[in-house]
Design an enzyme around this catalytic site. Structure first.
Site, PDB file in Angstrom:
ATOM      1  N   ASP A   1       0.833  -1.208   0.000  1.00  0.00           N
ATOM      2  CA  ASP A   1       0.000   0.000   0.000  1.00  0.00           C
ATOM      3  C   ASP A   1       0.870   1.262   0.000  1.00  0.00           C
ATOM      4  OD1 ASP A   1      -2.346   1.519   0.097  1.00  0.00           O
ATOM      5  OD2 ASP A   1      -2.644   1.217   2.243  1.00  0.00           O
TER       6      ASP A   1
ATOM      7  N   SER B   1      -2.831  -9.985   2.076  1.00  0.00           N
ATOM      8  CA  SER B   1      -2.968 -10.337   3.503  1.00  0.00           C
ATOM      9  C   SER B   1      -1.817 -11.155   4.077  1.00  0.00           C
ATOM     10  CB  SER B   1      -4.294 -11.076   3.785  1.00  0.00           C
ATOM     11  OG  SER B   1      -5.372 -10.179   3.716  1.00  0.00           O
TER      12      SER B   1
END
Length: 177
Positions: free
Chosen positions: A34, A122
């Site tokens: 991110d 994840s």
């Protein structure tokens, strides 16, 4: 059937129609993939994410959902942001992880994107075991009803690459680089 390609490298360098961002629900940047996408993509991505927060996702993007923005300065047309689940030993959240891949491909289809680069969603700070995360990713992409022609799993380190290589197996249509 979607062609799966494994790449050892940096997702921000992938020239694809879309790169997928393992975002947090705020859509305003963070660490890992991110943070790298926001840093390299430039302020255009953050501005688009802020607009999404103002218009549709005031409380943030829910886990398992996906939404697209400009790719800013990245060598891609779009960034598809998806929020992966945090690993839980006591609760099976596999369907939420699979949803990240399905929803990202759905958004890619809506945009007309044919090549999509995914990180291992994840499996970083969210703690998902890499072998299981790779299995879910590969199975979900193979089963998806999508017009996307090529999915690249862009893996940052040798451990993740090996896990995805094992999940892919030796299917003839897939390749590594």
């Amino acid at each position: 059937m979607v062609r799966i390609v494994l790449v050892r490298g940096d997702i921000t360098a992938e020239a694809a129609d879309a790169v997928v961002n393992a975002a947090n629900s705020s859509l305003l940047g963070g660490g890992g993939v991110d943070g790298a996408i926001h840093r390299k993509g430039g302020p255009e991505i953050l501005a688009a994410c802020r607009e999404l927060r103002r218009s549709h996702y005031g409380k943030g993007l829910p886990t398992g959902r996906a939404v697209a923005t400009t790719a800013g300065r990245l060598p891609a047309r779009h960034v598809i942001h998806t929020v992966g689940p945090v690993w839980s030993e006591g609760e099976d959240r596999s369907e939420l992880l699979a949803s990240c891949y399905r929803e990202s491909l759905r958004v890619a289809d809506e945009l007309g994107d044919r090549t999509v680069a995914f990180p291992a969603i994840s499996t970083g700070v969210y703690g998902w075991p890499i072998d299981d995360g790779a299995r879910i990713a590969v199975e979900t992409v193979r089963a998806a009803d999508t017009a996307v022609e090529e999915v690249r799993f862009v893996l940052f380190d040798a451990t993740a690459y090996a896990a995805f290589e094992a999940a892919v197996g030796d299917a003839g249509e897939d390749e590594s680089r």
